[in-house]
Design an enzyme around this catalytic site. Sequence first.
Site, PDB file in Angstrom:
ATOM      1  N   THR A 191      18.161  19.972  19.019  1.00  0.00           N
ATOM      2  CA  THR A 191      18.907  21.161  18.567  1.00  0.00           C
ATOM      3  C   THR A 191      17.931  22.092  17.875  1.00  0.00           C
ATOM      4  O   THR A 191      17.284  21.697  16.892  1.00  0.00           O
ATOM      5  CB  THR A 191      20.027  20.754  17.585  1.00  0.00           C
ATOM      6  OG1 THR A 191      20.856  19.781  18.215  1.00  0.00           O
ATOM      7  CG2 THR A 191      20.867  21.951  17.176  1.00  0.00           C
ATOM      8  N   HIS A 218      25.868  26.577  17.630  1.00  0.00           N
ATOM      9  CA  HIS A 218      26.024  25.634  16.523  1.00  0.00           C
ATOM     10  C   HIS A 218      27.426  25.754  15.902  1.00  0.00           C
ATOM     11  O   HIS A 218      27.604  25.622  14.690  1.00  0.00           O
ATOM     12  CB  HIS A 218      24.941  25.875  15.466  1.00  0.00           C
ATOM     13  CG  HIS A 218      24.417  24.615  14.838  1.00  0.00           C
ATOM     14  ND1 HIS A 218      23.162  24.143  15.061  1.00  0.00           N
ATOM     15  CD2 HIS A 218      24.993  23.716  13.989  1.00  0.00           C
ATOM     16  CE1 HIS A 218      22.973  23.013  14.378  1.00  0.00           C
ATOM     17  NE2 HIS A 218      24.073  22.742  13.727  1.00  0.00           N
ATOM     18  N   SER A 228      24.093  12.600  15.396  1.00  0.00           N
ATOM     19  CA  SER A 228      23.270  13.527  14.607  1.00  0.00           C
ATOM     20  C   SER A 228      22.155  12.817  13.839  1.00  0.00           C
ATOM     21  O   SER A 228      22.338  11.700  13.345  1.00  0.00           O
ATOM     22  CB  SER A 228      24.170  14.260  13.611  1.00  0.00           C
ATOM     23  OG  SER A 228      23.393  14.936  12.647  1.00  0.00           O
ATOM     24  N   LYS A 274      19.904  21.872  22.998  1.00  0.00           N
ATOM     25  CA  LYS A 274      21.195  22.393  22.515  1.00  0.00           C
ATOM     26  C   LYS A 274      20.943  23.633  21.674  1.00  0.00           C
ATOM     27  O   LYS A 274      20.032  23.635  20.838  1.00  0.00           O
ATOM     28  CB  LYS A 274      21.872  21.303  21.681  1.00  0.00           C
ATOM     29  CG  LYS A 274      23.151  21.693  20.993  1.00  0.00           C
ATOM     30  CD  LYS A 274      23.821  20.459  20.401  1.00  0.00           C
ATOM     31  CE  LYS A 274      25.046  20.813  19.589  1.00  0.00           C
ATOM     32  NZ  LYS A 274      24.723  21.370  18.275  1.00  0.00           N
ATOM     33  N   GLY A 310      32.815  19.475  18.614  1.00  0.00           N
ATOM     34  CA  GLY A 310      32.294  19.177  17.283  1.00  0.00           C
ATOM     35  C   GLY A 310      33.402  18.939  16.277  1.00  0.00           C
ATOM     36  O   GLY A 310      33.655  17.804  15.843  1.00  0.00           O
ATOM     37  N   TYR A 313      16.332  17.319  15.224  1.00  0.00           N
ATOM     38  CA  TYR A 313      15.826  18.658  14.923  1.00  0.00           C
ATOM     39  C   TYR A 313      14.307  18.585  14.966  1.00  0.00           C
ATOM     40  O   TYR A 313      13.711  17.500  14.984  1.00  0.00           O
ATOM     41  CB  TYR A 313      16.287  19.106  13.540  1.00  0.00           C
ATOM     42  CG  TYR A 313      17.775  19.340  13.438  1.00  0.00           C
ATOM     43  CD1 TYR A 313      18.357  20.445  14.045  1.00  0.00           C
ATOM     44  CD2 TYR A 313      18.597  18.466  12.735  1.00  0.00           C
ATOM     45  CE1 TYR A 313      19.723  20.671  13.948  1.00  0.00           C
ATOM     46  CE2 TYR A 313      19.962  18.686  12.636  1.00  0.00           C
ATOM     47  CZ  TYR A 313      20.516  19.789  13.247  1.00  0.00           C
ATOM     48  OH  TYR A 313      21.865  20.017  13.152  1.00  0.00           O
TER      49      TYR A 313
HETATM   50  C1  LIG Z   1      30.339  19.913  10.059  1.00  0.00           C
HETATM   51  C2  LIG Z   1      29.411  20.146  11.199  1.00  0.00           C
HETATM   52  C3  LIG Z   1      28.184  19.492  11.246  1.00  0.00           C
HETATM   53  C4  LIG Z   1      27.323  19.689  12.325  1.00  0.00           C
HETATM   54  N1  LIG Z   1      26.155  18.995  12.367  1.00  0.00           N
HETATM   55  C5  LIG Z   1      25.364  19.111  13.460  1.00  0.00           C
HETATM   56  C6  LIG Z   1      24.197  18.317  13.571  1.00  0.00           C
HETATM   57  O1  LIG Z   1      23.857  17.530  12.694  1.00  0.00           O
HETATM   58  N2  LIG Z   1      23.433  18.469  14.688  1.00  0.00           N
HETATM   59  C7  LIG Z   1      23.768  19.352  15.695  1.00  0.00           C
HETATM   60  O2  LIG Z   1      23.059  19.444  16.698  1.00  0.00           O
HETATM   61  N3  LIG Z   1      24.879  20.105  15.597  1.00  0.00           N
HETATM   62  C8  LIG Z   1      25.668  19.991  14.528  1.00  0.00           C
HETATM   63  N4  LIG Z   1      26.823  20.730  14.466  1.00  0.00           N
HETATM   64  C9  LIG Z   1      27.190  21.589  15.596  1.00  0.00           C
HETATM   65  C10 LIG Z   1      28.026  20.815  16.625  1.00  0.00           C
HETATM   66  O3  LIG Z   1      27.270  19.838  17.292  1.00  0.00           O
HETATM   67  C11 LIG Z   1      28.599  21.753  17.693  1.00  0.00           C
HETATM   68  O4  LIG Z   1      27.569  22.558  18.212  1.00  0.00           O
HETATM   69  C12 LIG Z   1      29.718  22.640  17.162  1.00  0.00           C
HETATM   70  O5  LIG Z   1      30.478  21.991  16.178  1.00  0.00           O
HETATM   71  C13 LIG Z   1      30.608  23.032  18.327  1.00  0.00           C
HETATM   72  O6  LIG Z   1      31.634  23.855  17.896  1.00  0.00           O
HETATM   73  P1  LIG Z   1      33.131  23.319  17.598  1.00  0.00           P
HETATM   74  O7  LIG Z   1      33.069  22.686  16.268  1.00  0.00           O
HETATM   75  O8  LIG Z   1      33.932  24.573  17.618  1.00  0.00           O
HETATM   76  O9  LIG Z   1      33.489  22.331  18.691  1.00  0.00           O
HETATM   77  C14 LIG Z   1      27.678  20.560  13.373  1.00  0.00           C
HETATM   78  C15 LIG Z   1      28.915  21.221  13.328  1.00  0.00           C
HETATM   79  C16 LIG Z   1      29.782  21.016  12.262  1.00  0.00           C
HETATM   80  C17 LIG Z   1      31.110  21.719  12.258  1.00  0.00           C
END
Ligand SMILES: Cc1cc2nc3c(=O)[nH]c(=O)nc-3n(C[C@H](O)[C@H](O)[C@H](O)COP(=O)(O)O)c2cc1C
Length: 389
Positions: free
Chosen positions: A156, A278, A108, A254, A332, A130
Amino acid sequence: MTNRWFETVAVAQRRARRQLPKSVYDALVAGSERGTTIDDNVAAFGELGFAPHVAEHPARRELATTVMGQPLSFPVVISPTGIQAVHPDGEVAVARAAASRGTAIGLSSFASKAMEEVVAANPKTFFQMYWMGSRDHIAERMQRARAAGCVGLIATLDWSFATGRDWGSPYIPERLDLRSALRLAPEALARPVWLWSYLRTGRLPALTVPNMARPGQPAPTFFGAYGEWMQTPPPTWDDVAWMVSSWGGPFMLKGVIRVDDAKRAVQAGVTAISVSNHGGNNLDGTPATIRALPSIVRAVGDEVEVLLDGGVRRGSDVVKALALGARAVMVGRAPLWGLAANGQTGVENVLDVLRSGIESTLRALGRPSVHELSEDDVVAPAGFFRQLG
Ligand SMILES: Cc1cc2nc3c(=O)[nH]c(=O)nc-3n(C[C@H](O)[C@H](O)[C@H](O)COP(=O)(O)O)c2cc1C
């Protein structure tokens, strides 16, 4: 000595809840508004069933695949997450765990560790960006990622800056000064294992984002970078095409959930998309990604790699996504629960749980390979699927 191995992601989540200060745990749960999407991501996998064969099962099963040119020992990639304060080793521990299990990591922009350190731990690192700042700033960050050895870029785009949650949002300070430390002290003291993991390193979470630093400048704070992002006008499809050509290598978009957006992404020249909402942290009410996956695979699956993220908690979920056309999934929260529960070993534990779940599901279905799954292996209730756009 207690056995710290856990048998499911749900157990890892319970341990993370017990071990992390409440604000840190709540920041990982995240979600938005009513929580409809975060819940649907998980519930939808539960609505799908299987159609197993009973005989002529192959003796061995093939799990290996590739994503954006990287060979993976099984079709699960770590999704990029900003994981400030979960564990002192942060993304480096996650990267090492993924490397030890033969898979890739999305890093990230809001990570707590510098990309150079993460790539050294796992050369299969895709840097996630981003659309924030000017094109010059974005090009500068891409150049740093290229020089660091990142083997792909993840852009993303799905983010709405909505923060309200019916269950309340965690307190996240701008920086850990005396005032914020005092405010967080009661919850930190209630979690001695977590507190000790930081105290023995001699430092507390820095809450800065080193991968957003301008050349020669110190790392901005999380909220400093977030502010820059909020003030940046949203990208157009021309901006996406510019990003793709400026990067000049494997590129994933994404956050795609609509068929028309998937087609635009193909026109912009992407290598891969992740069907994603997300993890339910963006616009609440967006359907579960697994419901939208088949329509997107039908539309663009022959032209780009289609991955899915959102709600994957077990190996059988991975098999369902592959049977409905995903090349691989990204996870994630699951590795974050593992990291909180037991550091690098906990992330390896999560990956092992997913891997063995894929293996046993293939075995029960009677399928020899992750490449030989089809819709025929899955039972979906009437009205399950959604085609958006
Ligand atoms: C705490 C947290 C922080 C996240 N930060 C980012 C991020 O910085 N960049 C990004 O593209 N997605 C981010 N996501 C989304 C994840 O990459 C992913 O799309 C998502 O967690 C998938 O769902 P899951 O948690 O049910 O596996 C974040 C998700 C969570 C839970």
